[in-house]
Design an enzyme around this catalytic site. Structure first.
Site, PDB file in Angstrom:
ATOM      1  N   SER A 170     -18.919 -14.315  64.923  1.00 27.15           N
ATOM      2  CA  SER A 170     -19.986 -13.312  64.859  1.00 27.15           C
ATOM      3  C   SER A 170     -20.696 -13.247  63.519  1.00 27.15           C
ATOM      4  O   SER A 170     -21.786 -12.682  63.429  1.00 27.15           O
ATOM      5  CB  SER A 170     -19.423 -11.925  65.192  1.00 27.15           C
ATOM      6  OG  SER A 170     -18.389 -11.567  64.288  1.00 27.15           O
ATOM      7  N   HIS A 205     -18.283  -5.515  60.954  1.00 27.05           N
ATOM      8  CA  HIS A 205     -19.340  -6.400  60.474  1.00 27.05           C
ATOM      9  C   HIS A 205     -20.147  -5.775  59.333  1.00 27.05           C
ATOM     10  O   HIS A 205     -20.589  -4.623  59.433  1.00 27.05           O
ATOM     11  CB  HIS A 205     -20.281  -6.749  61.623  1.00 27.05           C
ATOM     12  CG  HIS A 205     -19.577  -7.404  62.766  1.00 27.05           C
ATOM     13  ND1 HIS A 205     -19.182  -6.698  63.888  1.00 27.05           N
ATOM     14  CD2 HIS A 205     -19.173  -8.685  62.940  1.00 27.05           C
ATOM     15  CE1 HIS A 205     -18.562  -7.537  64.720  1.00 27.05           C
ATOM     16  NE2 HIS A 205     -18.548  -8.741  64.168  1.00 27.05           N
ATOM     17  N   ASP A 221     -20.762  -1.717  61.509  1.00 25.18           N
ATOM     18  CA  ASP A 221     -19.799  -1.129  62.430  1.00 25.18           C
ATOM     19  C   ASP A 221     -18.425  -1.235  61.776  1.00 25.18           C
ATOM     20  O   ASP A 221     -18.328  -1.406  60.563  1.00 25.18           O
ATOM     21  CB  ASP A 221     -19.868  -1.785  63.823  1.00 25.18           C
ATOM     22  CG  ASP A 221     -19.614  -3.290  63.800  1.00 25.18           C
ATOM     23  OD1 ASP A 221     -19.006  -3.783  62.824  1.00 25.18           O
ATOM     24  OD2 ASP A 221     -20.020  -3.970  64.756  1.00 25.18           O
TER      25      ASP A 221
END
Length: 357
Positions: free
Chosen positions: A44, A335, A332
């Protein structure tokens, strides 16, 4: 299949492949070869939206993700804005946003300057994407093979060969292997961490050799992030929500082993520039010296509760999401914000980019 075999023969059967391919590309003003494109593999940190149509909860193509992108559109990037692959592509002057290869709206003109194959919540360990329902790094390589055939059909063999040889490749994995497959799932029952790290390094080595065999020559391999310092990890850090020293040590151990492996295997990559890209220490430094960079909050993420909100738990219905993400180190619970990643990207470009030439 025949087209792919012919293309691979062009690479394997032609000595000094990179030198021959250079003739197909213009030099920069200073005489240094430009990167014609950028390709991203892994997790990610680099994923720009490949998970959107997968059967996984590891997706974020909904508000408030992407709220600080132009138009505030949630694209499947794991953050409030651009992710690291976008920022490096931007910094190199290649393109503003790196499109995900699985985007159904991907256009042929997007292909020559690079695409993203990364899949959030993936890793080197095949167990990790199996648990999360995402694309393994080896499945990402299969998509890259498909891409090569498409690119060759669009621009021809010589130009495609030049782009593949001279573009920049970014690889980020290991984070979810440590956080999910080892820390939370059954791998810990069968491996101590040094043994598991050795398994990951072996898988990473296989992946990089396969990527090289497909024509990649300029490959940047990221360390893990500062695993143990995310707001999610800090939930186990006591009342003061401190970083988890054990996970930091595990990540540092894996990073050192991965770096050593790169030093070893690149002796056989005769035409390659294989570079270890350290983001562990820059992110750790941001956590430890928060105010030096103008951040105000590192122990909680901006989105949702700031402690467990990742993917579906960070959504538009949360009343707690902050109004100004630039004050937060994390978007979040896992991340970093775009602003944090911009700092990391600028350090990467300054410190490492000349190593690829």
């Amino acid at each position: 299949m025949l087209v792919l075999q012919v293309q691979l023969c062009l690479w394997f059967c032609t000595p000094t492949y990179t030198e021959a391919a250079k003739e197909q590309l213009p030099a920069a003003e200073n005489g240094t070869l430009k990167f014609p494109g950028l390709f991203a593999f892994g997790d990610s940190i680099l994923d720009t939206g490949n998970n959107n149509n997968l059967a996984t909860v590891a997706k974020c193509n909904f508000p408030p993700y992407g709220r600080d992108l132009v138009g505030g559109i949630p694209t499947g990037r794991f953050g409030n804005g651009k992710v690291l692959s976008d920022l490096i592509a931007e910094g190199l002057g290649i393109k503003e946003l790196l499109p995900p290869y699985l985007d159904p709206n991907l256009q042929s003109p997007d292909l020559p300057t690079g695409v993203c194959f990364a899949s959030g919540s993936s890793g080197y360990d095949p167990l990790t994407p199996t648990i999360t329902g995402t694309l393994s790094v080896f499945k990402q390589l299969e998509l890259f093979k498909e891409y090569i055939v498409k690119l060759t059909g669009i621009i021809g063999e010589e130009r495609a060969r030049a782009i593949i040889a001279n573009s920049l490749y970014l690889v980020s994995a290991g984070n979810n292997d440590i956080l999910i497959s080892y820390s939370l799932i059954a791998r810990k029952l069968h491996y101590d961490f040094p043994s598991y790290a050795a398994l990951l390094v072996s898988m990473a080595s296989t992946f990089l050799k396969d990527l090289y065999s497909l024509g990649a020559r300029r490959i940047g391999v990221f360390s893990t992030a500062a695993v143990g310092c995310s707001p999610f990890d800090r939930n186990r850090g006591g009342l003061l929500r401190e970083c988890l020293e054990l996970e930091l040590e595990e990540a540092a151990w894996f990073n050192s082993q991965l770096s050593s492996e790169l030093d070893y295997i690149k002796t056989n990559f005769t035409e390659a520039k294989l570079v270890f890209l350290d983001i562990y220490h820059p992110l750790l430094d941001l956590n430890q010296h928060l105010h030096k960079s103008g951040f105000q909050v590192e122990k909680f993420g901006c989105c949702g509760t700031g402690t467990i909100g990742v993917a579906v738990l960070c959504n538009e219905f949360s009343p707690f999401t902050c109004t100004d993400a630039s004050k937060y180190l994390y978007w979040d619970a896992v991340h970093p914000t775009e602003r944090a990643l911009r700092i990391v990207a600028s350090q990467i470009l300054e410190k490492y980019i000349n190593s690829f030439f």
